[in-house]
Design a protein around this motif. Structure first.
Motif, PDB file in Angstrom:
ATOM      1  N   ASN A 118      51.326   8.285  -1.684  1.00  0.00           N
ATOM      2  CA  ASN A 118      51.098   8.701  -0.306  1.00  0.00           C
ATOM      3  C   ASN A 118      52.304   9.537   0.122  1.00  0.00           C
ATOM      4  N   LEU A 119      52.113  10.825   0.345  1.00  0.00           N
ATOM      5  CA  LEU A 119      53.222  11.757   0.544  1.00  0.00           C
ATOM      6  C   LEU A 119      53.644  11.839   2.002  1.00  0.00           C
ATOM      7  N   ASP A 120      54.958  11.964   2.191  1.00  0.00           N
ATOM      8  CA  ASP A 120      55.549  11.933   3.525  1.00  0.00           C
ATOM      9  C   ASP A 120      55.951  13.309   4.037  1.00  0.00           C
ATOM     10  N   SER A 121      55.960  14.311   3.158  1.00  0.00           N
ATOM     11  CA  SER A 121      56.462  15.621   3.553  1.00  0.00           C
ATOM     12  C   SER A 121      55.940  16.702   2.627  1.00  0.00           C
ATOM     13  N   VAL A 122      56.063  17.948   3.068  1.00  0.00           N
ATOM     14  CA  VAL A 122      55.728  19.088   2.222  1.00  0.00           C
ATOM     15  C   VAL A 122      56.668  19.138   1.020  1.00  0.00           C
ATOM     16  N   SER A 123      57.923  18.779   1.237  1.00  0.00           N
ATOM     17  CA  SER A 123      58.894  18.739   0.143  1.00  0.00           C
ATOM     18  C   SER A 123      58.416  17.826  -0.971  1.00  0.00           C
ATOM     19  N   MET A 124      57.934  16.635  -0.622  1.00  0.00           N
ATOM     20  CA  MET A 124      57.450  15.703  -1.631  1.00  0.00           C
ATOM     21  C   MET A 124      56.263  16.294  -2.382  1.00  0.00           C
ATOM     22  N   LEU A 125      55.377  16.957  -1.665  1.00  0.00           N
ATOM     23  CA  LEU A 125      54.217  17.583  -2.294  1.00  0.00           C
ATOM     24  C   LEU A 125      54.645  18.632  -3.315  1.00  0.00           C
ATOM     25  N   GLU A 126      55.564  19.493  -2.909  1.00  0.00           N
ATOM     26  CA  GLU A 126      56.000  20.579  -3.792  1.00  0.00           C
ATOM     27  C   GLU A 126      56.745  20.044  -5.003  1.00  0.00           C
ATOM     28  N   ARG A 127      57.579  19.024  -4.791  1.00  0.00           N
ATOM     29  CA  ARG A 127      58.317  18.469  -5.928  1.00  0.00           C
ATOM     30  C   ARG A 127      57.406  17.683  -6.855  1.00  0.00           C
ATOM     31  N   LEU A 128      56.407  16.990  -6.292  1.00  0.00           N
ATOM     32  CA  LEU A 128      55.441  16.284  -7.123  1.00  0.00           C
ATOM     33  C   LEU A 128      54.676  17.261  -8.004  1.00  0.00           C
ATOM     34  N   ALA A 129      54.360  18.426  -7.453  1.00  0.00           N
ATOM     35  CA  ALA A 129      53.606  19.432  -8.207  1.00  0.00           C
ATOM     36  C   ALA A 129      54.374  19.915  -9.433  1.00  0.00           C
ATOM     37  N   GLY A 130      55.699  19.818  -9.403  1.00  0.00           N
ATOM     38  CA  GLY A 130      56.506  20.285 -10.511  1.00  0.00           C
ATOM     39  C   GLY A 130      56.782  19.232 -11.566  1.00  0.00           C
ATOM     40  N   LEU A 131      56.250  18.044 -11.396  1.00  0.00           N
ATOM     41  CA  LEU A 131      56.526  16.955 -12.339  1.00  0.00           C
ATOM     42  C   LEU A 131      55.504  16.909 -13.462  1.00  0.00           C
TER      43      LEU A 131
ATOM     44  N   SER B 212      63.107  13.180  -6.775  1.00  0.00           N
ATOM     45  CA  SER B 212      62.097  13.582  -7.755  1.00  0.00           C
ATOM     46  C   SER B 212      61.983  12.534  -8.869  1.00  0.00           C
ATOM     47  N   GLU B 213      63.100  11.893  -9.205  1.00  0.00           N
ATOM     48  CA  GLU B 213      63.069  10.837 -10.227  1.00  0.00           C
ATOM     49  C   GLU B 213      62.212   9.657  -9.747  1.00  0.00           C
ATOM     50  N   GLU B 214      62.306   9.331  -8.475  1.00  0.00           N
ATOM     51  CA  GLU B 214      61.488   8.250  -7.936  1.00  0.00           C
ATOM     52  C   GLU B 214      60.013   8.627  -7.917  1.00  0.00           C
ATOM     53  N   LEU B 215      59.724   9.871  -7.597  1.00  0.00           N
ATOM     54  CA  LEU B 215      58.341  10.345  -7.647  1.00  0.00           C
ATOM     55  C   LEU B 215      57.793  10.263  -9.068  1.00  0.00           C
ATOM     56  N   GLN B 216      58.618  10.629 -10.043  1.00  0.00           N
ATOM     57  CA  GLN B 216      58.179  10.566 -11.441  1.00  0.00           C
ATOM     58  C   GLN B 216      57.897   9.121 -11.843  1.00  0.00           C
ATOM     59  N   PHE B 217      58.725   8.204 -11.364  1.00  0.00           N
ATOM     60  CA  PHE B 217      58.499   6.780 -11.658  1.00  0.00           C
ATOM     61  C   PHE B 217      57.152   6.339 -11.101  1.00  0.00           C
ATOM     62  N   ALA B 218      56.863   6.720  -9.866  1.00  0.00           N
ATOM     63  CA  ALA B 218      55.580   6.352  -9.251  1.00  0.00           C
ATOM     64  C   ALA B 218      54.420   6.969 -10.021  1.00  0.00           C
ATOM     65  N   LEU B 219      54.587   8.232 -10.391  1.00  0.00           N
ATOM     66  CA  LEU B 219      53.542   8.937 -11.130  1.00  0.00           C
ATOM     67  C   LEU B 219      53.295   8.268 -12.482  1.00  0.00           C
ATOM     68  N   ASP B 220      54.360   7.956 -13.197  1.00  0.00           N
ATOM     69  CA  ASP B 220      54.239   7.319 -14.509  1.00  0.00           C
ATOM     70  C   ASP B 220      53.668   5.902 -14.403  1.00  0.00           C
ATOM     71  N   SER B 221      53.894   5.250 -13.263  1.00  0.00           N
ATOM     72  CA  SER B 221      53.389   3.884 -13.072  1.00  0.00           C
ATOM     73  C   SER B 221      51.897   3.866 -12.795  1.00  0.00           C
ATOM     74  N   GLY B 222      51.345   5.001 -12.406  1.00  0.00           N
ATOM     75  CA  GLY B 222      49.916   5.078 -12.154  1.00  0.00           C
ATOM     76  C   GLY B 222      49.476   4.578 -10.802  1.00  0.00           C
ATOM     77  N   VAL B 223      50.434   4.388  -9.884  1.00  0.00           N
ATOM     78  CA  VAL B 223      50.076   3.899  -8.556  1.00  0.00           C
ATOM     79  C   VAL B 223      49.572   5.052  -7.688  1.00  0.00           C
ATOM     80  N   ARG B 224      48.946   4.708  -6.574  1.00  0.00           N
ATOM     81  CA  ARG B 224      48.549   5.719  -5.615  1.00  0.00           C
ATOM     82  C   ARG B 224      49.808   6.261  -4.922  1.00  0.00           C
TER      83      ARG B 224
END
Length: 428
Positions: free
Chosen positions: A126-139, A112-124
């Motif tokens: 591309n999700l690999d799993s439902v888990s990534m989707l659900e955790r991204l939604a909580g950030l 989730s920390e890596e997802l937050q880094f990507a989100l904060d960086s403003g990059v596109r």
């Protein structure tokens, strides 16, 4: 023979207008050498082949092949995007001058920390799993983010089992049968899904598996468009374009390849009533593979039960032969056109029996002090290197029209220990 190289008036191997023997003498060995114009030419060949068939086309360079800042900067200048698979590659791409919207982050099993880094960086993203989707939604600040999904199309191809990234044994992507539901869920969570992605493997020289993957992904995209109401901004078919490593392997006819792929793409867009999204691919090896050379000096000629040519590089500098049993052509730098006169094993300096660059390879007469060039070493060499056996990593130089620049300094023994700490209690 598809292996191409240049020689100078001395008969020595020449790279980018520079004598390879002089490079080894001045900068030491082992030494990575990159040919800048070859990188640019390779990029432009792919870009022109596809954009001439479909104007809204984009390359996302697969950075994992070679993340040297000079390489990244060359491709930024050429107009490439970046396929990043880790926060470190995002960081490197941003430092090299890529705008966030030119970076597509496709991680797998990310935190989730890596997802937050990507989100904060403003990059596109591309999700690999439902888990990534659900955790991204909580950030923080995730709502409304444009996202895409990597889909496993149950098609795989590649030069080795470890390089096949599609099919039932692959750890990558969401399943084909769950694609529609995943996109619907993304919309319900407040995201804006705008893309779809796949990648089936690497080292592909036969266009047929790639064409099959395009067909399958477009059928999936068609269902997602019609059943989930997704309007695609881009469709990304991943990378995998191969280069010939052995002299007998064919060169990929990139113009024909592009023509066949784009024709299939256009047909499927029409079949499913999808507007004209950006078409993307993610070559890495094709762009940098044959632009790189690993120069290594012979320090031992040993007649044991076999004849061994011992060199000062090892699988810590080029892992592919040990990891994938990959072939890399080897030339003697001061006699690259000499005919073979013996069969030898070319062995590295790592304390492992698998540390071999070649087994039973026909080569000309070789003596201690000779410099060898291991060809097609621009991709997955430094990026997969290590300090195993406490060996400092080599320097890297880039050459262009006779000019040489050091783009990575050779490590020292002190560099091996630079991040270590010895607790004070050990001194009592």
């Amino acid at each position: 023979m598809n292996l191409q190289f240049n020689t100078n008036e001395k008969g020595n191997l020449e790279i980018g207008g520079v004598d390879a023997l002089e490079l080894a003498q001045e900068y030491g060995t082992p030494l990575y050498v990159l040919d800048e114009m070859r990188i640019r030419d390779n990029y432009q060949r792919v870009e022109q082949a596809f954009s001439s068939e479909y104007s809204d086309f984009k390359i996302f360079y697969a950075a994992k092949a070679n993340t040297n800042l000079a390489v990244m900067r060359i491709l930024e200048q050429e107009g490439s995007g970046i396929d990043a698979v880790s926060p470190g590659e995002i960081y490197t791409a941003l430092l090299a001058g890529f705008e966030p919207e030119r970076i597509l982050f496709t991680g797998n099993n990310v935190t989730s920390e890596e997802l937050q880094f990507a989100l904060d960086s403003g990059v596109r993203i591309n999700l690999d799993s439902v888990s990534m989707l659900e955790r991204l939604a909580g950030l923080d600040n995730a709502e409304g983010t444009k996202i895409s999904f990597r889909v496993n199309p149950m098609v795989g191809a590649g030069h080795h089992d470890h390089c096949i990234t599609g099919g039932e044994l692959s750890k990558f992507g969401v399943m084909e049968q769950e694609a529609v539901d995943v996109y619907k869920k993304a919309k319900s969570l407040g995201f804006e899904p705008v893309g779809i992605h796949t990648h089936i493997g690497s080292g592909i020289l036969d266009p047929e598996p790639f064409k099959l993957a395009v067909k399958v992904l477009m059928d999936i995209a068609g269902r997602v468009h019609q059943e989930a109401g997704v309007e695609f901004e881009f469709i990304d078919f991943g990378g995998g374009l191969g280069i010939p490593y052995t002299p007998e392997e064919p060169v990929l006819n990139i113009k024909q390849f592009a023509s066949e792929i784009v024709a299939l793409y256009k047909d499927k867009l029409s079949e499913y009533g999808i507007d004209s999204p950006t078409m993307c691919i993610e070559p890495g090896r094709y762009i940098v593979g044959d632009a790189g050379y690993l120069l290594t000096r012979v320090n031992t000629v040993k007649q044991s039960y076999r004849k061994f040519i011992g060199v000062d590089a090892g699988f810590n500098t080029l892992l592919r032969p040990t990891m994938y049993d990959s072939y890399h052509h080897i030339l003697v730098v001061d006699k690259p056109t000499a005919q073979p006169s013996q069969n030898v094993d070319v062995a590295g300096n790592i304390c492992e029996s698998g540390d071999l660059f070649a087994r039973n390879r026909p080569l000309p007469n070789i003596i201690e002090g000779d410099v060898l060039s291991i060809m097609n070493a621009g991709a997955y060499s430094f990026s997969m290197s290590s300090q195993y056996n406490s060996r400092p990593l080599p320097a890297e130089v880039i050459v262009q029209e006779g000019k040489v620049d050091v783009i990575r300094e050779r490590e020292t023994y002190a560099d091996l220990l630079s991040k270590q700490n010895l607790p004070l209690r050990f001194f009592k």
